[in-house]
Design an enzyme around this catalytic site. Structure first.
Site, mmCIF file in Angstrom:
data_model
loop_
_atom_site.group_PDB
_atom_site.id
_atom_site.type_symbol
_atom_site.label_atom_id
_atom_site.label_comp_id
_atom_site.label_asym_id
_atom_site.label_seq_id
_atom_site.Cartn_x
_atom_site.Cartn_y
_atom_site.Cartn_z
ATOM 1 N N ARG A 226 0.839 -1.183 0.000
ATOM 2 C CA ARG A 226 0.000 0.000 0.000
ATOM 3 C C ARG A 226 0.880 1.239 0.000
ATOM 4 N NH1 ARG A 226 -3.172 -2.578 -1.946
ATOM 5 N NH2 ARG A 226 -5.326 -3.064 -1.338
ATOM 6 N N GLU A 255 -3.848 7.936 -5.623
ATOM 7 C CA GLU A 255 -3.930 7.247 -6.913
ATOM 8 C C GLU A 255 -5.140 7.751 -7.687
ATOM 9 O OE1 GLU A 255 -3.766 3.010 -6.410
ATOM 10 O OE2 GLU A 255 -1.818 3.087 -5.392
ATOM 11 N N HIS A 274 -0.318 0.560 -10.047
ATOM 12 C CA HIS A 274 -1.151 -0.406 -9.308
ATOM 13 C C HIS A 274 -1.607 -1.571 -10.200
ATOM 14 C CE1 HIS A 274 -3.606 -0.479 -5.356
ATOM 15 N NE2 HIS A 274 -3.346 -1.711 -5.765
#
Length: 311
Positions: A226, A255, A274
């Site tokens: 994370r 993000e 990601h």
């Protein structure tokens, strides 16, 4: 019993699940909130992408169990959200993909793959000796199912493996474990530091200035857990100062990563948006079916999430 699949891949999930559903169980598929609307009031079980289901939680009066398609479920853990249902995650489905990602980029780093590409573009003959993995040391911050899979893959290349965890020390692919305040000690011995921690208040900025300062100047930081795990300001400063050999970053505090952020342009950073381990329906569907059998039998569910601990 009525259920709902709410996912950007909902119809792929339905295709995989429909032939295996027990009698009396009906699943509907929806890729967004508008499609899901007709099924919300009657749905007892959900297989869902957390960001899609979060705003719909107040509209699911009969919800008893939600199977996340993700391993990380922090989207559903805010104290202001309901917690009167069973929540399970997809832990265990991402180890192989994460191991491929980490070892792929570590190999790229050692074999100077990016430098070779740039040299090719410039038609420049680059004979700089590459590094190699054998004999190097990889430190894993978090040795759950993902960290363990990465460790097992690293061992195949002759890499020594160190693991930092809160307490557990049961993965045989880890050569040595560290706990408590020993993270900096472990970092000092690492050629690669790989973070795969889930989001919890305790994991926030676990990789801070002191940990980054402890790493050798040639070390590579890889974060697949994370974005909150890494103090990004401290990392930018360390990279700009040449304090680290580089970073491979798949996750970020914000993000999408904002335009103009230093990570986009730093020459020793790779940004992968990601994508290190996506939720493939063929991997998640068996987890749901197994837990569905448990749910119907009144048995304990696998991968149940504790709303307080966050995992």
């Amino acid at each position: 019993m009525e259920g709902l699949i709410l996912s950007v891949r909902a119809y792929d999930y339905l295709r995989l699940l429909a032939p295996h559903l027990p009698p009396g169980v009906t699943l509907h598929a929806a890729e967004n909130a508008a499609e899901a609307a007709p099924w919300l009031k009657e749905s007892v079980v959900l297989l869902a992408d957390p960001p899609l289901v979060r705003p719909l939680l107040p509209h699911l009066p009969h919800l008893r169990w939600l199977q996340s398609t993700y391993a990380g479920v922090e989207t559903l853990l805010s104290p202001d959200l309901r917690r009167d249902y069973l929540l399970t995650n997809a832990r265990g489905a991402f180890g192989d993909s994460m191991a491929e990602y980490v070892l792929g980029y570590v190999i790229l780093h050692e074999r100077r793959g990016w430098h070779r590409y740039l040299a090719q573009r410039e038609q420049r003959w680059d004979t700089t000796w590459p590094g190699r993995l054998r004999g190097k040391t990889m430190g894993l911050v978090g040795v759950g199912s993902i960290g363990a899979a990465i460790a097992r893959a690293a061992r195949c290349f002759g890499v020594h493996t160190l693991g930092y965890t809160l307490s557990s020390a049961g993965e045989p692919a880890i050569d040595r474990y560290y706990h408590g305040d020993a993270l900096e000690t472990m970092a000092a011995a690492c050629d690669y530091l790989v973070c795969s921690l889930p989001y919890t208040p305790a994991s926030r900025h676990r990789i801070d200035r002191s940990v980054l300062a402890a790493l050798p100047s040639h070390a590579l930081l890889v974060n697949v857990g994370r974005g909150s795990t890494v103090d990004e300001e401290a990392l930018v400063a360390a990279l700009q100062a040449g304090q680290l050999g580089g970073a491979v970053l798949d996750v970020f505090q914000t993000e999408p990563l904002p335009a103009g952020h230093p990570f986009w342009s730093l020459p020793n950073v790779i940004v992968t948006c990601h994508t290190s381990a996506l939720s493939y329906p063929e991997d998640i569907a068996p987890i749901f079916l197994d837990n569905l059998q448990h749910f119907l039998a009144g048995a304990a569910l696998n991968n149940r999430v504790d709303f307080v601990r966050g995992y």
